[in-house]
Design a protein around this motif. Sequence first.
Motif, PDB file in Angstrom:
ATOM      1  N   LEU A  19       0.623  -6.547  -9.863  1.00 49.46           N
ATOM      2  CA  LEU A  19       0.944  -5.218  -9.351  1.00 49.46           C
ATOM      3  C   LEU A  19       1.100  -4.214 -10.487  1.00 49.46           C
ATOM      4  CD1 LEU A  19       3.492  -6.028  -6.498  1.00 49.46           C
ATOM      5  CD2 LEU A  19       1.084  -5.416  -6.285  1.00 49.46           C
ATOM      6  N   ARG A  20       1.658  -4.647 -11.604  1.00 49.92           N
ATOM      7  CA  ARG A  20       1.794  -3.734 -12.739  1.00 49.92           C
ATOM      8  C   ARG A  20       0.428  -3.257 -13.215  1.00 49.92           C
ATOM      9  NH1 ARG A  20       3.742  -7.030 -16.586  1.00 49.92           N
ATOM     10  NH2 ARG A  20       5.848  -6.879 -15.719  1.00 49.92           N
ATOM     11  N   ALA A  21      -0.520  -4.188 -13.295  1.00 49.61           N
ATOM     12  CA  ALA A  21      -1.870  -3.805 -13.709  1.00 49.61           C
ATOM     13  C   ALA A  21      -2.496  -2.847 -12.707  1.00 49.61           C
ATOM     14  CB  ALA A  21      -2.731  -5.060 -13.875  1.00 49.61           C
ATOM     15  N   LEU A  74       0.824  -1.206   0.000  1.00 52.28           N
ATOM     16  CA  LEU A  74       0.000   0.000   0.000  1.00 52.28           C
ATOM     17  C   LEU A  74       0.860   1.259   0.000  1.00 52.28           C
ATOM     18  CD1 LEU A  74      -2.884  -0.992   2.445  1.00 52.28           C
ATOM     19  CD2 LEU A  74      -3.013  -0.711  -0.035  1.00 52.28           C
ATOM     20  N   VAL A  75       1.964   1.239   0.754  1.00 59.98           N
ATOM     21  CA  VAL A  75       2.890   2.375   0.711  1.00 59.98           C
ATOM     22  C   VAL A  75       3.434   2.542  -0.704  1.00 59.98           C
ATOM     23  CG1 VAL A  75       5.070   3.290   1.570  1.00 59.98           C
ATOM     24  CG2 VAL A  75       3.509   2.150   3.144  1.00 59.98           C
ATOM     25  N   ALA A  76       3.782   1.423  -1.351  1.00 57.47           N
ATOM     26  CA  ALA A  76       4.278   1.484  -2.723  1.00 57.47           C
ATOM     27  C   ALA A  76       3.222   2.058  -3.663  1.00 57.47           C
ATOM     28  CB  ALA A  76       4.713   0.088  -3.182  1.00 57.47           C
ATOM     29  N   LEU A  77       1.970   1.646  -3.475  1.00 64.51           N
ATOM     30  CA  LEU A  77       0.884   2.175  -4.313  1.00 64.51           C
ATOM     31  C   LEU A  77       0.743   3.684  -4.119  1.00 64.51           C
ATOM     32  CD1 LEU A  77      -1.440   1.406  -6.266  1.00 64.51           C
ATOM     33  CD2 LEU A  77      -2.907   1.220  -4.243  1.00 64.51           C
ATOM     34  N   VAL A 118      -6.879  -5.569  -5.352  1.00 60.52           N
ATOM     35  CA  VAL A 118      -5.886  -6.370  -6.084  1.00 60.52           C
ATOM     36  C   VAL A 118      -4.525  -6.285  -5.406  1.00 60.52           C
ATOM     37  CG1 VAL A 118      -4.605  -6.530  -8.255  1.00 60.52           C
ATOM     38  CG2 VAL A 118      -7.087  -6.247  -8.290  1.00 60.52           C
ATOM     39  N   VAL A 119      -4.144  -5.088  -4.950  1.00 63.32           N
ATOM     40  CA  VAL A 119      -2.854  -4.915  -4.280  1.00 63.32           C
ATOM     41  C   VAL A 119      -2.820  -5.683  -2.964  1.00 63.32           C
ATOM     42  CG1 VAL A 119      -1.359  -3.228  -3.161  1.00 63.32           C
ATOM     43  CG2 VAL A 119      -2.359  -2.715  -5.388  1.00 63.32           C
ATOM     44  N   CYS A 120      -3.933  -5.674  -2.236  1.00 61.11           N
ATOM     45  CA  CYS A 120      -3.964  -6.322  -0.917  1.00 61.11           C
ATOM     46  C   CYS A 120      -4.209  -7.815  -0.994  1.00 61.11           C
ATOM     47  CB  CYS A 120      -5.055  -5.683  -0.048  1.00 61.11           C
ATOM     48  SG  CYS A 120      -4.817  -3.935   0.301  1.00 61.11           S
ATOM     49  N   ARG A 121      -4.791  -8.291  -2.074  1.00 68.13           N
ATOM     50  CA  ARG A 121      -5.311  -9.650  -2.107  1.00 68.13           C
ATOM     51  C   ARG A 121      -4.243 -10.726  -2.091  1.00 68.13           C
ATOM     52  NH1 ARG A 121      -6.481 -13.971  -1.583  1.00 68.13           N
ATOM     53  NH2 ARG A 121      -8.189 -15.236  -2.402  1.00 68.13           N
ATOM     54  N   ARG A 122      -3.174 -10.549  -2.832  1.00 68.52           N
ATOM     55  CA  ARG A 122      -2.215 -11.640  -3.009  1.00 68.52           C
ATOM     56  C   ARG A 122      -0.791 -11.131  -2.928  1.00 68.52           C
ATOM     57  NH1 ARG A 122      -2.530 -16.663  -5.170  1.00 68.52           N
ATOM     58  NH2 ARG A 122      -4.672 -16.318  -5.845  1.00 68.52           N
ATOM     59  N   GLY A 123       0.060 -11.897  -2.213  1.00 59.74           N
ATOM     60  CA  GLY A 123       1.486 -11.612  -2.161  1.00 59.74           C
ATOM     61  C   GLY A 123       2.253 -12.585  -3.040  1.00 59.74           C
ATOM     62  N   PRO A 173      13.776  -9.242  -5.769  1.00 59.42           N
ATOM     63  CA  PRO A 173      12.677  -9.192  -6.746  1.00 59.42           C
ATOM     64  C   PRO A 173      11.699  -8.062  -6.455  1.00 59.42           C
ATOM     65  CG  PRO A 173      13.058 -11.447  -5.984  1.00 59.42           C
ATOM     66  CD  PRO A 173      13.884 -10.562  -5.110  1.00 59.42           C
ATOM     67  N   ARG A 174      10.954  -7.695  -7.484  1.00 62.37           N
ATOM     68  CA  ARG A 174       9.968  -6.621  -7.352  1.00 62.37           C
ATOM     69  C   ARG A 174       8.707  -7.175  -6.690  1.00 62.37           C
ATOM     70  NH1 ARG A 174      10.565  -3.681 -13.257  1.00 62.37           N
ATOM     71  NH2 ARG A 174      10.773  -5.803 -14.043  1.00 62.37           N
ATOM     72  N   ALA A 175       8.722  -7.198  -5.386  1.00 62.73           N
ATOM     73  CA  ALA A 175       7.609  -7.770  -4.634  1.00 62.73           C
ATOM     74  C   ALA A 175       6.634  -6.716  -4.145  1.00 62.73           C
ATOM     75  CB  ALA A 175       8.135  -8.557  -3.427  1.00 62.73           C
ATOM     76  N   ALA A 176       7.030  -5.441  -4.101  1.00 65.84           N
ATOM     77  CA  ALA A 176       6.163  -4.375  -3.593  1.00 65.84           C
ATOM     78  C   ALA A 176       5.808  -3.373  -4.677  1.00 65.84           C
ATOM     79  CB  ALA A 176       6.822  -3.659  -2.412  1.00 65.84           C
ATOM     80  N   HIS A 177       6.767  -3.035  -5.520  1.00 59.98           N
ATOM     81  CA  HIS A 177       6.503  -2.013  -6.537  1.00 59.98           C
ATOM     82  C   HIS A 177       6.926  -2.524  -7.911  1.00 59.98           C
ATOM     83  CE1 HIS A 177       5.722   1.793  -8.328  1.00 59.98           C
ATOM     84  NE2 HIS A 177       5.538   2.388  -7.167  1.00 59.98           N
TER      85      HIS A 177
END
Length: 775
Positions: free
Chosen positions: A233-235, A93-96, A286-291, A583-587
């Motif tokens: 995350l890109r979407a 969420l911070v990344a968003l 979508v951002v919160c749903r899956r890691g 890896p790009r796991a947050a942003h």
Amino acid sequence: MLGDPRTVRVTGDATAAVYRRTEDAHGEKHPERYRDEPVAEAYCWSGLTSGNGSRALWLLLLPFMVVNLAHWMRPTATGRTRAVRLYGVVVRLVALSLTVLLTAAACEVALDLVAWQCAGTSACSERRSWLGFLSSHQGGWWSQPGRRLALAAVVPAAVVGLLWYLSNRTWSAYESQSPLDATDADTCDPDGAEEAHGPGAPDTADDPESARPVPPALSRPGFWYGRRLVARLRAAHTAAGFLTVAAFVMGAAARHDRTVGGSVPQVFGLVVEGALVLCAAVTVWVVCRRGRSESVRDTRLDGVLITYLPGSALALLGVAVVHAAWSRPEWVSSGSLSGETAFRLLALGQGLLVVVLALVARSLYRRTPEPRTTLYGLGGPSVAMLACALGGVMTGGVAQRVADWLDGPGTPGMGGGSIIEGPPVLLSWQASVIPVLLLLLLVPVLYLVVRTARRARRMGPDIEAEYAPEPPDRARTRRIARIRATAALTDSAPWIVGVVSAATLLLGAAAVVGSWTSGEVPGLATDGAAAPVESLVEAAQSTGSWLIGFGFILFVAGGRRAYRDASARRTIGILWDVGTFWPRAAHPFAPPCYAERAVPDLASRMCAWTATTRGRLIISGHSQGSVLAAAAVWQLPDTARRRVGLLTYGSPIERLYGRWFPAYFGAVPLLGLHDSVHCWRNLWRATDPIGGPVRLATDHDPRVDRGPLKDPLAYGRTTALPLPEPILGHSDYQADPVFARERTALLEELGPRLPRQTGGEEGGRLHKSSGRSSG
């Protein structure tokens, strides 16, 4: 790296490849030549971090890279599934919010400052001839405010589209390499020995209560392949960017339509605004749903989501643009767009998210405390706060510089000679706290300077005793002591980061409160106060504006120089070695992760070589290369790993990675790595500001660390060394005789316990180095 100008590429491409000396190209076919020396190989990965001039543009993605690091700084956790997931959600969420902030800054410049304020003011538009067709006083088709906003929306929308394109393109170029799958593992494990990890292994984030042994995170098959999450995350971030632009355009038109006498029915605006809110809610979900999914290699893609979510947001942006461009002859632009509230809510939301992240991190740390963990588990929240501060400084700097340029001799926001309203006052408040922050930093900086000087003085007698019986030389002693004491400053970096982050959080909150309560820039908000207070505030505002402008100019100049100068670009590549290892796991818009290419390369090469030759292998790595070496060894099957010895030197694997990323390089994972490989030696120097000991707490093999190595090798002039020897610090570990001795010892330790190859013994050595070469 190979000590020979004649090399041949064994495998790989122009970006990253394995090389050998020309005479060693077919060493496997002639094992009788290598009974005493190993076949030396070099894995060069510099093309992944310091390539062509376009890499300089990655500096613009610095806040995204920093917040992505915060994701991996989670404290070690055992049996805290929900807390671990919550930590990941908050970081995402911070990344968003950073994506929204970047887009909002582009909207502030293009929509507010240029299209709304300057084009709507004759005094400003007359100075900028290129704005003539947008000027409200020209009476042309574009002169209506809504149409000006609709045209200006192309700029921030193009910025979002460019970020999407770069993320998609860099994934294909860097991170699309598949790691070893089950078939590859069987090939590398011809004996059929059961692996310690593999498909179906439990994931601590999903099944913490499982009775099966949990493999280290870096050994999981899907760790270096996060395609599904990056695509999701890109979407989501692309949609968030388009929705931000649409909100700026739609908000201005809807506010006008709600006034008495609006020519466009309000219901149209309400319907579009409702659709924007609904799409924004889906984006957050979508951002919160899956890691990340790491237990298996997740090759699936959420096709519907990644296709229709950005498309829907872009369609809503198109509807908002059409709605704003509808004819409203009575609409006149004045003042500024109401972006003030948006920036305040963003700053407030980021601060609250960082506080929540700190509470979660402390909860995780208290459950499984590790003494060496940075800031008692608060390293991730501190770095997330720095990412928000970097984003604020970069966006605020751009907005203020554009406002100053458009306004000419005036100072936006201060009245008097200003011809435009200027950017949101919050940006001026944030700039005003920068001098205060720098003054607060003087205290810890001065403390470190004094402590370092005292430590250097205390080292003098020990250094002279170390090189006895050579006659003392005060100048030489002071230089060695100063370098050793300065190198130790690396261990104080976490506290500097903590102080900066805490001060940034408090001062940022004060800036939000000040801008919200006064509604004016600090210089005007303190009119009528005591003379000293008013003078100090005005000085802070002017100094902060100058500093943020100077910093922005330096940033642009540095990027331009890196674009033109290969050496400067190489320096940036070295910095990127650390920031883009993860890896790009947050942003998803962060610079690409080179390790998702390099780790599978190394693991595949080691696995194939040991399976083909049935031989022993030493993988040696310097600096960041030692981290890649450890990550690649973790990915090997058990049979291949038992044939491998690990030689690291100048390694930050514990000093930096173990402290900042304890869940992945903490004491327990490193001890497990030591137990899984055949042997491990780590060389370090007290003069090295980056590398350090591994600090394994093991009784059965306490010989991992070798150091501190003597540096310089000779104190003064000798017959053998008539010229002063250099203090090597972080470089040239191979020049130390200890390196050759330890490598030979590792090969001997591997040899007697392994089956000999057909035709004789043969050793292989994969050789990596980051440092200056980034290869």
